[in-house]
Design an enzyme around this catalytic site. Structure first.
Site, mmCIF file in Angstrom:
data_model
loop_
_atom_site.group_PDB
_atom_site.id
_atom_site.type_symbol
_atom_site.label_atom_id
_atom_site.label_comp_id
_atom_site.label_asym_id
_atom_site.label_seq_id
_atom_site.Cartn_x
_atom_site.Cartn_y
_atom_site.Cartn_z
ATOM 1 N N GLY A 242 0.843 -0.640 0.271
ATOM 2 C CA GLY A 242 0.198 -0.327 0.253
ATOM 3 C C GLY A 242 0.750 1.156 0.153
ATOM 4 C CB SER A 243 0.289 5.023 0.779
ATOM 5 O OG SER A 243 -0.063 4.724 1.890
ATOM 6 C CB THR A 244 4.927 5.681 1.782
ATOM 7 O OG1 THR A 244 5.970 5.138 0.305
ATOM 8 C CG2 THR A 244 6.687 6.251 2.185
ATOM 9 C CD GLU A 245 2.338 8.594 1.822
ATOM 10 O OE1 GLU A 245 2.812 8.829 1.375
ATOM 11 O OE2 GLU A 245 1.478 8.205 1.761
ATOM 12 N N GLY A 247 2.174 2.692 5.555
ATOM 13 C CA GLY A 247 2.988 2.479 5.563
ATOM 14 C C GLY A 247 4.874 2.221 7.320
ATOM 15 C CD GLU A 264 4.165 -3.607 -3.729
ATOM 16 O OE1 GLU A 264 5.036 -2.167 -4.017
ATOM 17 O OE2 GLU A 264 3.784 -3.816 -3.716
ATOM 18 C CB CYS A 298 3.573 -0.313 -6.402
ATOM 19 S SG CYS A 298 3.995 -1.639 -6.643
ATOM 20 C CD GLU A 395 2.585 5.685 -5.680
ATOM 21 O OE1 GLU A 395 3.297 4.450 -6.557
ATOM 22 O OE2 GLU A 395 2.467 5.579 -4.915
#
Length: 792
Positions: A242-245, A247, A264, A298, A395
């Site tokens: 999913g999203s970095t935030e 994560g 990921e 992604c 992104e």
């Protein structure tokens, strides 16, 4: 109309895919879908609607998972796990083969359901998503069969919580569920809120295929359901895409819990076109790189970097190709792009494009590709984009390409790596030597040469930096669902005894010459920034010496020195091996001296201290041997090409050592990292640091380049905090008190650095199974898969 007309105009009429069977399946569940827990269908207390992106109409009603639902699923998975593991590799392999065959038998139903639920074209779901999902189950059935021989030193993690995104709902399920089940784990899966239907269909058919109850559990819901799964104390591993935030939130939430973690995350992948590239081929690849799945990928090639000499021609031809792209209902097999998954995502795309234009970008969109129904957005190209522009850095996760130019290969690499992400990259050049020279320089987990968006179960996928850590697929992905059997034997570290009171010095004779051990930074002995020192005492309270009290600035200087020693990562493995042998040789010449130091600090008998030094020398020889033998692999996916799995150094690694075995533990942690080409900032044992400060005199005489090993003594917890928060540190290994591990994991979320911690469990540093070899080397490297197609 004649055939000649269609060849001349390339016009297509509609080619609708029948959705009758899919609609019939949905109708059978018109009262609402339920959770799948323990082989039973459990109704949630609350429900929510999921929409069809192409029409914005309600498609189905889903159960909203609560914390109680998640807890029930986790308990069920826990109960089922021992039996599933004891079934053995062959038994699990047969189940995975059955699941693969089940997917193939119902492939068209899966493809249509996925297209209706997600908005992607049925051509993509039919030709890529569903076949590759089946491939993952076949491939990992093989690992189940071979587990007892090829992975004999490892055991299942246990209960795995998996959270998957909405862009590839069914494929992501296969990426995660197949390896987890193959290797003896049980699963609680939380599908994406927008796209849960293919997971529920899979559960329904898996039940019919005979998968034992409790092995696979599916709880639907929104972000709160996922959060409940992450927080559940009986989950052994979280695998999230999913999203970095999000994560970062998961990294903080799982810190100190002992949960294994695979992330990921997002990407802003470069698509590099050199002036000798096949322009037509590169443009077709670019269509696939950014407009495949509406750009909701992604690893989408969302940053076009084209060499200046061909930029004008390339952009003109790209715009002409964009004019031929067809946007429409995803069940029409003659369209190239379907619908955006939801209105909220569509609004985000629109907002970011407007912001890009406001910052100076020039926007071009494909003509005649809008729709007044559903969530559609046209293929979009932004030119005149600056490197600091929002659209060049963030992104967008939509069908939006930003274009920039470069002049030289070095500039191309610099622009490509000018991002906090590191998921994928594409390189286009007819000069294969140039392409293969550029690929290792790109900070990305996957690099495609003259191709894009190639995937296979045999080749690991995952990112560098803020694109996450861990791999999915291949042998490297299998390890993510296993834990070393040797580490399962570790017990909590005994609580350290209080330091003795320091005895007063005798004042007879001349005063003792100060022998305060300095820090070791950039190949030089350095006084601590704060000009403070700390005493080092024997078990009886005798003053043995003093060491510098390192602080934030000292760590900053050490990290800068390590970053400046980048040539070590580029040195040959043979050269690194020779230097490790040289270090061992020089240490062996001072064996008695180091043994005496260890005995005085720890109170160990001289024979025991001598054994520790001997073990340290052997460990250096071991990693000298491994330096040029822990090599990559060549994957042979079912296409005309190879995927080179390169084991690369992570970069700058922080190392925080425990108090036990102060020399051996220090070398056991530092040696694998430098053997693989990393540079280290090491914090030695807080109680017994003199073994490490003595050791830097060995480094000074062993041809170790300045900055490769830096040593900062001081307060362990304070220095852990500084290393974890430092965004130029790429990895952090912490062995010591449980709090140090928790702090390292929580604070490393800032840049999502890779961590290896012991959670307060004591390692037997004399035990080769626990303390040396591939068990550490895998953590000292990251795998980059370079895809090289061949043939005409």
């Amino acid at each position: 109309m004649s055939v000649a007309h269609y060849f001349d105009t390339m016009d297509y009429g509609p080619a609708p895919e029948s959705d009758a069977e899919a609609r019939a399946w949905l109708l059978r569940h018109d009262k609402g879908f339920r959770h799948f827990i323990g082989g039973e269908w459990i109704n949630g207390k609350a429900h929510f609607d999921t929409l069809e992106p192409a029409t914005a109409k309600v498609l189905a009603k889903l159960s909203q998972g609560s914390a109680a639902d998640v807890d029930r699923a986790v308990k069920t998975a826990r109960k089922a796990q021992p039996g599933w593991a004891k079934l053995g590799g062959h038994g699990r392999a047969r189940h995975l083969y059955a699941l693969a065959r089940m997917i193939q038998r119902h492939a068209r139903l899966f493809a249509v359901i996925e297209s209706l639920d997600n908005g992607k074209t049925v051509r993509e779901t039919r030709d890529l998503d569903v076949p590759l999902a089946a491939r993952h189950f076949y491939y990992h059935a093989g690992w189940a069969e071979l587990q007892e021989t090829e992975l004999a030193d490892y055991q299942p993690v246990g209960v795995v919580g998996q959270i998957i995104p909405w862009n590839f709902p069914f494929l992501m399920l296969a990426w995660k569920v197949a390896p987890a089940l193959a290797l003896g784990n049980t699963v609680v899966l939380k599908p994406a809120e927008f796209t849960s239907l293919s997971a529920l269909l899979f559960a329904e058919l898996a039940e019919q295929a005979g998968l034992p109850p409790g092995v696979l559990n599916i709880v639907t819901g929104d972000g709160e359901t996922g959060a409940a799964l992450v927080k559940n104390k009986d989950v052994d591993k979280i695998a999230f895409t999913g999203s970095t935030e999000v994560g970062r939130i998961i990294r903080k939430e799982t810190a100190g819990t002992g949960k294994s973690l695979t992330l990921e995350l997002g990407g802003k992948s470069p698509y590099i076109v050199f002036d000798d590239a096949d322009i037509d081929g590169a443009i077709e690849g670019l269509v696939d790189a950014i407009w495949f799945n509406q750009g909701q990928v992604c690893c989408a090639g969302s940053r076009l970097l084209v060499q200046e000499g061909i930029a004008e021609n390339f952009i003109a031809r790209l715009k002409a190709r964009m004019g031929k792209l067809r946007v429409g209902h995803p069940l029409d097999k003659a369209v190239d792009m379907g619908a955006i998954v939801d209105k909220v995502q569509l609004e985000r795309i629109e907002s970011l494009v407007k912001q890009g234009v406001a910052e100076g970008a020039v926007c071009y969109q494909s003509p005649g590709s809008s729709s007044d129904k559903g969530f559609f957005y046209p293929p979009t190209l932004l030119t005149n984009v600056h490197t600091a522009s929002t659209v060049a850095r963030e992104e967008i996760f939509g069908p939006v390409l930003v274009a920039m130019t470069f002049r030289t290969p070095d500039e191309a690499v610099m622009l490509a790596n000018n991002t906090r992400y590191g998921l994928a990259a594409s390189v286009w050049s007819e000069t294969i030597g140039l392409a293969l020279d550029i690929a290792p320089k790109l900070q990305a987990g996957v690099v495609w040469v003259n191709s894009t968006n190639l995937f296979d179960a045999s080749a690991g996928f995952g990112g560098y930096r803020e694109s996450g850590f861990g791999r999915e697929g291949g042998r490297e992905g299998a390890y993510e669902y296993l834990k070393p059997k040797a580490w399962a034997k570790r017990k909590p570290r005994p609580e350290a005894k209080p330091l003795p009171a320091m005895k007063a010095k005798a004042q007879a004779g001349l005063p003792v010459i100060d022998r305060t051990a300095k820090l070791f930074i950039g190949g030089k002995q350095s006084r601590p920034d704060g000009n403070y020192s700390r005493p080092v005492l024997s078990p009886k309270g005798e003053l043995l010496g003093e060491v510098g009290e390192g602080n934030r600035k000292d760590i900053r200087n050490a990290v800068a020195a390590a970053r400046g020693a980048e040539a070590w990562s580029k040195a040959t493995a043979h050269n690194r091996a020779q230097i490790l042998y040289y270090i061992a040789e020089n240490l062996s010449g001072r064996q008695q001296e180091f043994a005496g130091r260890i005995a005085s600090m720890t109170g160990a008998k001289h024979a025991s201290a001598l054994a520790e030094v001997d073990a340290a020398i052997r460990r250096l020889f071991t990693y000298g041997a491994w330096a040029d033998k822990f090599e990559g692999d060549i994957h042979t996916p079912p296409l005309r090409g190879l995927a080179l799995a390169l084991k690369e150094p992570i970069g700058v690694a922080g190392v925080v050592c425990p108090d036990e075995a102060p020399l051996l533990a220090f070398i056991s942690l530092v040696a694998p990292l430098i053997a693989m080409g990393n540079r280290v900032v090491a914090v030695p044992s807080e109680r017994h640091p003199l073994a490490a400060t003595d050791f830097y005199s060995v480094l000074e005489t062993s041809d170790v380049p300045a900055g490769v090993v830096n040593i900062v003594t001081g307060d362990r917890l304070a220095l852990v905090k500084t290393l974890a928060e430092h965004d130029d540190v790429d990895a952090l290994w912490v062995f010591g008190p449980e709090k140090a591990s928790a702090d390292a994991e929580r604070l490393s979320a800032s840049n999502l650095k890779r961590t290896l911690v012991d959670h307060g469990l004591a390692t037997d540093w004399f035990d080769q199974a626990q303390a040396e070899g591939p068990i550490f080397l895998r953590h000292a490297t990251q795998v980059k898969n370079v895809w090289i197609p061949y043939g005409e």
